[in-house]
Design a protein around this motif. Sequence first.
Motif, PDB file in Angstrom:
ATOM      1  N   HIS A 101     -23.039 -54.752  37.148  1.00  0.00           N
ATOM      2  CA  HIS A 101     -22.739 -56.122  36.708  1.00  0.00           C
ATOM      3  C   HIS A 101     -23.971 -56.747  36.051  1.00  0.00           C
ATOM      4  O   HIS A 101     -23.857 -57.403  35.005  1.00  0.00           O
ATOM      5  CB  HIS A 101     -22.297 -56.959  37.903  1.00  0.00           C
ATOM      6  CG  HIS A 101     -21.885 -58.354  37.533  1.00  0.00           C
ATOM      7  ND1 HIS A 101     -20.642 -58.647  37.036  1.00  0.00           N
ATOM      8  CD2 HIS A 101     -22.570 -59.528  37.572  1.00  0.00           C
ATOM      9  CE1 HIS A 101     -20.563 -59.947  36.790  1.00  0.00           C
ATOM     10  NE2 HIS A 101     -21.721 -60.491  37.109  1.00  0.00           N
ATOM     11  N   GLU A 104     -24.365 -55.260  32.556  1.00  0.00           N
ATOM     12  CA  GLU A 104     -23.399 -55.745  31.581  1.00  0.00           C
ATOM     13  C   GLU A 104     -23.641 -57.196  31.186  1.00  0.00           C
ATOM     14  O   GLU A 104     -23.301 -57.600  30.069  1.00  0.00           O
ATOM     15  CB  GLU A 104     -21.978 -55.591  32.135  1.00  0.00           C
ATOM     16  CG  GLU A 104     -21.527 -54.144  32.274  1.00  0.00           C
ATOM     17  CD  GLU A 104     -21.475 -53.440  30.937  1.00  0.00           C
ATOM     18  OE1 GLU A 104     -20.745 -53.901  30.035  1.00  0.00           O
ATOM     19  OE2 GLU A 104     -22.184 -52.418  30.782  1.00  0.00           O
ATOM     20  N   THR A 105     -24.242 -57.996  32.059  1.00  0.00           N
ATOM     21  CA  THR A 105     -24.426 -59.421  31.769  1.00  0.00           C
ATOM     22  C   THR A 105     -25.846 -59.776  31.336  1.00  0.00           C
ATOM     23  O   THR A 105     -26.084 -60.907  30.903  1.00  0.00           O
ATOM     24  CB  THR A 105     -24.048 -60.272  32.996  1.00  0.00           C
ATOM     25  OG1 THR A 105     -24.803 -59.838  34.136  1.00  0.00           O
ATOM     26  CG2 THR A 105     -22.570 -60.140  33.301  1.00  0.00           C
ATOM     27  N   SER A 138     -18.113 -51.304  34.861  1.00  0.00           N
ATOM     28  CA  SER A 138     -18.112 -52.227  36.000  1.00  0.00           C
ATOM     29  C   SER A 138     -16.703 -52.465  36.515  1.00  0.00           C
ATOM     30  O   SER A 138     -15.738 -52.511  35.749  1.00  0.00           O
ATOM     31  CB  SER A 138     -18.731 -53.573  35.591  1.00  0.00           C
ATOM     32  OG  SER A 138     -18.556 -54.535  36.605  1.00  0.00           O
ATOM     33  N   GLN A 141     -17.016 -57.008  36.167  1.00  0.00           N
ATOM     34  CA  GLN A 141     -17.656 -57.825  35.129  1.00  0.00           C
ATOM     35  C   GLN A 141     -16.665 -58.466  34.170  1.00  0.00           C
ATOM     36  O   GLN A 141     -16.793 -59.656  33.824  1.00  0.00           O
ATOM     37  CB  GLN A 141     -18.688 -56.997  34.359  1.00  0.00           C
ATOM     38  CG  GLN A 141     -19.354 -57.741  33.211  1.00  0.00           C
ATOM     39  CD  GLN A 141     -18.629 -57.526  31.899  1.00  0.00           C
ATOM     40  OE1 GLN A 141     -18.233 -56.413  31.582  1.00  0.00           O
ATOM     41  NE2 GLN A 141     -18.447 -58.594  31.129  1.00  0.00           N
ATOM     42  N   THR A 145     -16.230 -62.364  33.608  1.00  0.00           N
ATOM     43  CA  THR A 145     -16.480 -62.970  32.300  1.00  0.00           C
ATOM     44  C   THR A 145     -15.269 -63.759  31.819  1.00  0.00           C
ATOM     45  O   THR A 145     -15.415 -64.849  31.243  1.00  0.00           O
ATOM     46  CB  THR A 145     -16.856 -61.895  31.273  1.00  0.00           C
ATOM     47  OG1 THR A 145     -18.039 -61.217  31.716  1.00  0.00           O
ATOM     48  CG2 THR A 145     -17.131 -62.511  29.906  1.00  0.00           C
TER      49      THR A 145
END
Length: 254
Positions: A101, A104-105, A138, A141, A145
């Motif tokens: 996570h 990805e962020t 993920s 995620q 989002t």
Amino acid sequence: MIKAVIFDMGGTLEDIYNTPETRLENAKTLLEYMKRHGITLECDPAEFSEKVIRSYGDYKKFSDENNIELMPFEVWDKYRLRDYPEIDRRILQAISERLTHIWETHFHHRELRPHAVEMLTALQKAGYKLGVISNTPSLVQVLWTLHEYKIFDFFEYVGLSSLHGFKKPDPILFQIAARDLNVQAAECAYVGDTIDKDVKGARAAGYGMTFRIKSYAEEEQRLTGDETEADYLIKDLSEIVTILEKEKGVKAYE
């Protein structure tokens, strides 16, 4: 007639890209989080970033060639952190989804595309069922989002490669989405930004319509013939409503 519109996530509903700054911030955040849980790696963040990115490239090659998505722990254990055997694998397993996570962020800059909310509102008002199919390592995620963008409630279906174990362009992801939305594949339109994963996958599953929106991945497209291109190549999400209005005869923006 199209009854459902299903979207890719990164590059389609949202703009997504990375920079040297985001990559370095990602490495620092990962190292800090692992240290909080007793995994301390004495290394330069920039060097760590390059090593992990290189290892992940090997996973991406394996994953893309086989249309398989491994579970987060397997990705970190066998690929991303394979050069760090000293890491306690039990701890790594316990925090692997959180590390994914973070990746990805933080590795990517993400931003909801212009007119996304207006487009989704119009399609929902016109009676279309809406869904998402996303390739992602993920488990949470994409869901997180969608909530962050305040658009989660538009979707009746969200399918993730990490949950299915397969990834686009495997047609099974598209077939499952159609069945769970209780429509035929031919009644689905798919909106993505890549030819190899989105257009080809939707067509192999028998989807009735495909859209491709220009994105950061545009330069990676390699056309092998006209048959590989989407039915509609668009620059803005609002174009989807206009095109479907003509097909269905419904003024969704009224």
